[in-house]
Every structure is written in C-alpha cells, then in structure tokens.
Enzyme design. Structure first.
Site, PDB file in Angstrom:
ATOM      1  N   LYS A  89       0.786  -1.243   0.000  1.00 36.75           N
ATOM      2  CA  LYS A  89       0.000   0.000   0.000  1.00 36.75           C
ATOM      3  C   LYS A  89       0.818   1.293   0.000  1.00 36.75           C
ATOM      4  O   LYS A  89       0.300   2.379   0.266  1.00 36.75           O
ATOM      5  CB  LYS A  89      -1.017   0.050   1.170  1.00 36.75           C
ATOM      6  CG  LYS A  89      -1.854  -1.163   1.353  1.00 36.75           C
ATOM      7  CD  LYS A  89      -2.335  -1.792   0.075  1.00 36.75           C
ATOM      8  CE  LYS A  89      -3.424  -1.013  -0.604  1.00 36.75           C
ATOM      9  NZ  LYS A  89      -3.756  -1.690  -1.914  1.00 36.75           N
TER      10      LYS A  89
ATOM     11  N   HIS B 197       6.949  -7.295  -2.325  1.00 35.47           N
ATOM     12  CA  HIS B 197       6.715  -6.695  -1.005  1.00 35.47           C
ATOM     13  C   HIS B 197       7.663  -7.284   0.038  1.00 35.47           C
ATOM     14  O   HIS B 197       7.559  -6.982   1.222  1.00 35.47           O
ATOM     15  CB  HIS B 197       5.279  -6.966  -0.543  1.00 35.47           C
ATOM     16  CG  HIS B 197       4.231  -6.197  -1.295  1.00 35.47           C
ATOM     17  ND1 HIS B 197       4.387  -4.888  -1.659  1.00 35.47           N
ATOM     18  CD2 HIS B 197       2.987  -6.562  -1.730  1.00 35.47           C
ATOM     19  CE1 HIS B 197       3.304  -4.480  -2.298  1.00 35.47           C
ATOM     20  NE2 HIS B 197       2.443  -5.474  -2.364  1.00 35.47           N
TER      21      HIS B 197
ATOM     22  N   SER C 105      -4.899   2.557   4.358  1.00 34.90           N
ATOM     23  CA  SER C 105      -5.031   1.927   3.043  1.00 34.90           C
ATOM     24  C   SER C 105      -4.949   0.399   3.175  1.00 34.90           C
ATOM     25  O   SER C 105      -5.707  -0.335   2.524  1.00 34.90           O
ATOM     26  CB  SER C 105      -3.925   2.466   2.124  1.00 34.90           C
ATOM     27  OG  SER C 105      -4.019   1.924   0.850  1.00 34.90           O
TER      28      SER C 105
HETATM   29  P1  A3P Z   1      -5.400   4.532  -0.908  1.00 37.94           P
HETATM   30  O1  A3P Z   1      -5.952   3.249  -0.408  1.00 37.94           O
HETATM   31  O2  A3P Z   1      -4.950   5.440   0.199  1.00 37.94           O
HETATM   32  O3  A3P Z   1      -6.284   5.223  -1.876  1.00 37.94           O
HETATM   33  P2  A3P Z   1      -0.336  -0.259  -3.635  1.00 37.94           P
HETATM   34  O4  A3P Z   1      -0.303  -0.151  -5.113  1.00 37.94           O
HETATM   35  O5  A3P Z   1       1.018  -0.309  -3.006  1.00 37.94           O
HETATM   36  O6  A3P Z   1      -1.228  -1.375  -3.212  1.00 37.94           O
HETATM   37  O7  A3P Z   1      -0.933   1.091  -3.065  1.00 37.94           O
HETATM   38  C1  A3P Z   1      -2.285   1.404  -3.262  1.00 37.94           C
HETATM   39  C2  A3P Z   1      -2.495   2.826  -2.818  1.00 37.94           C
HETATM   40  O8  A3P Z   1      -1.903   3.709  -3.785  1.00 37.94           O
HETATM   41  C3  A3P Z   1      -3.972   3.192  -2.738  1.00 37.94           C
HETATM   42  O9  A3P Z   1      -4.055   4.190  -1.706  1.00 37.94           O
HETATM   43  C4  A3P Z   1      -4.192   3.771  -4.134  1.00 37.94           C
HETATM   44  O10 A3P Z   1      -5.331   4.583  -4.247  1.00 37.94           O
HETATM   45  C5  A3P Z   1      -2.905   4.582  -4.292  1.00 37.94           C
HETATM   46  N1  A3P Z   1      -2.612   4.929  -5.690  1.00 37.94           N
HETATM   47  C6  A3P Z   1      -2.505   4.103  -6.746  1.00 37.94           C
HETATM   48  N2  A3P Z   1      -2.274   4.802  -7.861  1.00 37.94           N
HETATM   49  C7  A3P Z   1      -2.228   6.105  -7.511  1.00 37.94           C
HETATM   50  C8  A3P Z   1      -2.044   7.329  -8.229  1.00 37.94           C
HETATM   51  N3  A3P Z   1      -1.879   7.356  -9.543  1.00 37.94           N
HETATM   52  N4  A3P Z   1      -2.069   8.486  -7.522  1.00 37.94           N
HETATM   53  C9  A3P Z   1      -2.236   8.480  -6.191  1.00 37.94           C
HETATM   54  N5  A3P Z   1      -2.440   7.352  -5.461  1.00 37.94           N
HETATM   55  C10 A3P Z   1      -2.432   6.180  -6.110  1.00 37.94           C
END
Ligand code: A3P
Length: 352
Positions: A101, A163, A194
């Site tokens: 996340k 991860h 998140s």
């Molecule tokens: P939130 O749950 O706070 O919205 P990962 O890819 O490591 O699983 O992380 C997911 C998090 O990154 C989520 O956060 C997601 O919305 C956010 N995320 C993914 N793409 C993004 C982007 N282009 N801009 C901002 N946040 C992004």
C-alpha cells in the site's frame, strides 16, 4: 498369472488415462496440481490459496525462510519465498520494492512506461499484473510470479514487483549483483488506513477485524509482511550505502510533483525522454487516469479482489488518516514513530 496380467493392464490403462487427463487439463488446473504436490498443502488450504474457496479468509502464518529470517505472511505468500531467495537476477532488471500500500502499482506503471519507451498504447493493451509480475505470488489467476519471470524474453526488460523485506530478496541482490531497485515508502498512518481497506477487499488477505483492532495489530507487528518500520528503515539504511543501485522515493514525493519524480526515475534508469513524453507519462499516471484504467485498477481480477467492499484505487490522498485515527491513536503512533526513527535521519511527510 492371470491376476498379474489383469492388474498390469489396469495399471497401464490408468497411467494412460492420467497422462491424457493431465495433457488436456487447463493450465490453471495444472498449476493447482503442481502446487499441491510442491507445497504439500492440505486440500482446504489449497482451495483457499488458489481462490476456489473464496468464502474463507486466510490466516497469517509465522514463516521461517531457509536463511532463518522470520516473517508473518498471509498463507499463500509463504509458498514461494525460498524460491525467491534463489531467483536469478538479470543485470537490466528493475525491482520495485515496497511495503504493501505504499504506491506500488503507481510506481509499477511509471517504471514500466519508462522501460518501454513511454508506450502508453502498449500499456493499455495488457494488464499491469502481466506486464510487471509480482515476484512472490503463487496464484493461478494472477499467475505464478517466479515462473513468468523465468520465462521472460531476454530481449525485454523485467519490471518486478515485490513486497518482501530486504532480508528475503534474492541472494543475487544481497550479494551486490548489478540491477536497479526502486524502494517506495509511504507515511505509515495513511499506509495503515489503506492496508486496512485493502484487507477488506482482497480475498487472500486475512480478515482485518475492526479499524481499532487493525490499528493495534499494525503497531504491534501482527500484520502480513511484518513490521513497517523494519521494512522501511532497513531499506533507508541500504539506500545510504548503495545509491547507484537503489532509488528511494516516497508516495508523498509522487503526490507533490509527479512529473519531477518521473523525470528523476528516468535518469536513475538511464533512459532519455523528450519533454512531451515526460508530460504524457505523468498525465497517464495521475490518480484520475489510473483509477479509470482497466489494465491497472484491478477490476479484471474478481477472483482476487471484491471491489464491492472497497476500491483498489481508493482515495489516493496524503492525510486521509485524519478521517480514521482518533486523537489517542494518533498520539500513540507519533510516539512509536519518534522512538523508531531516532538516529536514522529518516523522516516522512504526514500531510498538512
Ligand atoms: P489509498 O488506499 O490510500 O487510496 P499499492 O499499489 O502499493 O497497493 O498502493 C495502493 C495505494 O496507492 C492506494 O491508496 C491507491 O489509491 C494509491 N494509488 C494508486 N495509484 C495512484 C495514483 N496514480 N495516484 C495516487 N495514489 C495512487
């Protein structure tokens, strides 16, 4: 004699039937069978891991890797760890290493485009999970990470998501083999929120319980992929020692100036782009654009994620933790954070 002949013929017939049955099996079923043999898992566990039984939420497993490193992982992620340690790294590999996340998917899309001449059309045509495999995943829907990476064409650069903490990365990396590693960190309050929502929608993650329960587990290292502080601070330390191979960036940097980070990662990976190309990559990777993009937003993985519970591309903000943390939780976390980062020169932005 007759009995022996009949038994022999029956055995031969059975072997023949099994052979043709195996040959005609769908690839996913063969992967499941291989996993059953390889992992010696019991059938209920196997059904859960392979996603055939989506009613059960898996439990966390305390896993000890072959190098003695101990970590808490969701059951399905324990299967490949020892294979990951032996994974053969290529000199042009790019690893994206994150605690879950932290902005993994976001960085994967940026890096994939940087490694593929900014080919947005190509990116839109194929799922990101296939373009940039998840190293430690053993899953018949999202494919087996190691297997697909081993079969990857030598003429095409691999953009690898993981991860796993530093201690569980391929031995090649820890021995200093040439490659590039991009570590993405995110402020742990937003990350915790998140991660909580992700547990609700991801079918292979354990039940998060209530928000206060999850918060307590996160602070006391009782969540999958171990302790956020250990994961992040270890990489922060490694980054100080090896800036040629490791690039350290935060989610908050990406939010503050996406274009600047895209340019800086391009330089780190020694790729040249025109101003227009950098603009196009940055535009393609905004939250609005990525959340509508079916090759990225996980809407194509219903076996893995239940998007009716929460969205994978949920809010994409810095400071959303304020909508979840109570004042006491925030104070307790600040105390823990200050104690852990003492003497490390690490700091991260928690929002205004
Ligand atoms: P939130 O749950 O706070 O919205 P990962 O890819 O490591 O699983 O992380 C997911 C998090 O990154 C989520 O956060 C997601 O919305 C956010 N995320 C993914 N793409 C993004 C982007 N282009 N801009 C901002 N946040 C992004």
């Amino acid at each position: 004699m007759l009995v022996l002949t009949v038994t022999g013929t029956l055995a031969a017939m059975l072997a023949l039937i099994s052979y043709f049955k195996l040959k005609s099996m769908r690839l996913v079923d063969r992967v499941k069978l291989q996993m059953a043999i390889h992992t010696k898992l019991r059938i209920p566990q196997l059904l859960q891991i392979t996603g055939l039984d989506t009613r059960m939420k898996p439990k966390l497993t305390q896993f000890t890797a072959s190098n003695g490193f101990k970590i808490l992982l969701p059951a399905s992620f324990t299967v490949a760890v020892n294979e990951v340690l032996k994974f053969k790294v290529r000199e042009d590999d790019v690893f994206i290493v994150t605690y879950p996340k932290a902005g993994t998917t976001w960085t994967q899309e940026i890096v994939w485009l940087i490694c593929n001449d900014g080919n947005i059309e190509g990116a839109n045509k194929q799922l990101l999970t296939l373009r940039s495999p998840f190293l430690e995943i053993v899953d018949c829907h999202l494919r087996n990470g190691i297997q697909s990476l081993e079969n990857w064409s030598k003429s095409s650069q691999r953009v690898i998501k993981t991860h796993l903490p530093y201690e569980l990365l391929p031995e090649d990396i820890r021995k200093g083999k040439k490659c590039k590693i991009i570590y993405v960190a995110r402020n742990p309050k937003d990350l915790c929120v998140s991660y909580y929502h992700f547990h609700r929608l991801a079918k292979r993650m354990p039940d998060p319980g209530t928000w206060p329960e999850f918060f307590t587990n996160f602070c006391s290292r009782k969540v999958g992929f171990g302790d956020w502080f250990d994961h992040t601070l270890k990489f922060w330390e490694k980054y100080q020692e090896d800036k040629e191979r490791i690039y350290f960036v935060t989610y908050e940097d990406l939010k503050k100036d996406l274009r600047k980070v895209v340019e800086s990662i391009s330089k780190f990976l020694e790729k040249k782009f025109s101003e227009q190309q950098l603009d196009a990559i940055s535009e393609h990777c905004t939250f609005d654009s990525m959340s509508k993009n079916k090759s990225i937003n996980m809407s194509s993985h219903p076996n893995f994620m239940d998007l009716t519970k929460s969205k994978f591309m949920r809010k994409g903000q810095v400071g959303d933790w304020k909508n979840h943390f109570t004042i006491n939780q925030s104070l307790a976390f600040d105390e823990l954070y200050q104690e852990k980062i003492k003497g490390t020169r690490f700091n991260i932005f928690f929002g205004n």
